[in-house]
Design an enzyme around this catalytic site. Sequence first.
Site: not given
Length: 428
Positions: A59, A210, A315
Amino acid sequence: MLDLILRNANLPDGRTGQDIAIEGGKIAEISPHIPAAAIAEIDAAGYLVTPPFVDPHFHMDATLSLGLPRMNRSGTLLEGIALWGELRPTLTIDALVDRALRYCDLAVSQGLLAIRSHVDTSDARLVTVEAMLEVKRRVAPYIDLQLVAFPQDGVFRAKDGLDSLIRALDMGVDIVGGIPHFERTMEDGRLSVETLCRLAADRGLPVDMHCDETDDPLSRHVETLAAQTIRHGLQTRVAGSHLTSMHSMDNYYASKLIPLIAEAQMNVIPNPLINIMLQGRHDTYPKRRGMTRVRELMAAGINVSFGHDCVMDPWYSMGSGDMLEVGHMAIHVAQMASVDEKIDIFNALTTNAARTLGLTDYGLAKGNTADMVLLQAQNPAEALRLKPARLAVIKSGKIIAQTPARVSTLSLSGRPETVNAAHYAPNL
Ligand code: FE2
């Protein structure tokens, strides 16, 4: 006269004492004792030369945003998504480009020269997409960056989610993403997989979703993804990222599912660092590991490659751009520590990942572009154990990064003056 020659290299396939001759940015020859002279010469000294590391799941729009606007207090996936939602309206193209370029500097220093990054398309402004397309253009000389249109908030759950994703594809994003387990209902999740696979088939694009990033054993969107892959003739062009629910599925269902994934020729991308950090959060003890069934998937002939996923973002507060750190964790979480399994894990960071990305011209072979990394380790198992210095990173025959060898000096009477950790266990 050659441009560059590496002398006395070990290769990932077990060959030792190899010279690698480079001319015009290509590998001209690989064999022992090449007599030709070169403008520049590197003594590999019996260390490992590998094709570059490839990260199939990252990401880039979120990386290095740790602490903005606050830290993830619970450490969970869902708070991470909420936190990203808080940060997103404040994102600017300049800040996104700056952070991504800094990450790419780090990646190059680690010998990581191909990355597939998901790009959040949930905010209709699509500044993330604009910024990542700019980064892709800027790093093209040294990093092969693929972009996935990723509807973080759900393609049906986010307002105008499908429209924004399609606009991202129109802007030049390469791959169709998805997040079926985050849609409002199982039915919406199934519908999202069908819709997005049809979109990819119509546009001739690959798919990377995902998928089932949850501990819920009944999250079975991977089954729909495999079936849709076959229905639309997308074999080899679809990746299922995470698939963590497979960890919690009952063995009978998994025994039906794994052959289906194999039949669809899907690529599977576990993310060991993030899976072990984020899954099992609702367990007390025992706590599930939450990584998908790597050994069983590989045994079924399925192409498995590992992603880094996150580095210092909402995250995950850790990470260093080092794919060997990813492989190191994979060995532990998958309990794959035999001699052959370590080779499988190393391949998952290199050749398997290149296959997931559809890279051609990858690998140490005559005629290929001269992209390679010299590690301060003698073989793949030692590289995974030590996460050693990348002594030289070579792109199209040019050295683009160098790191000094790590050698410690000792001041102990009667003991050696130096310690080089790479000289301890050469073959295991
Ligand atoms: Fe991800």
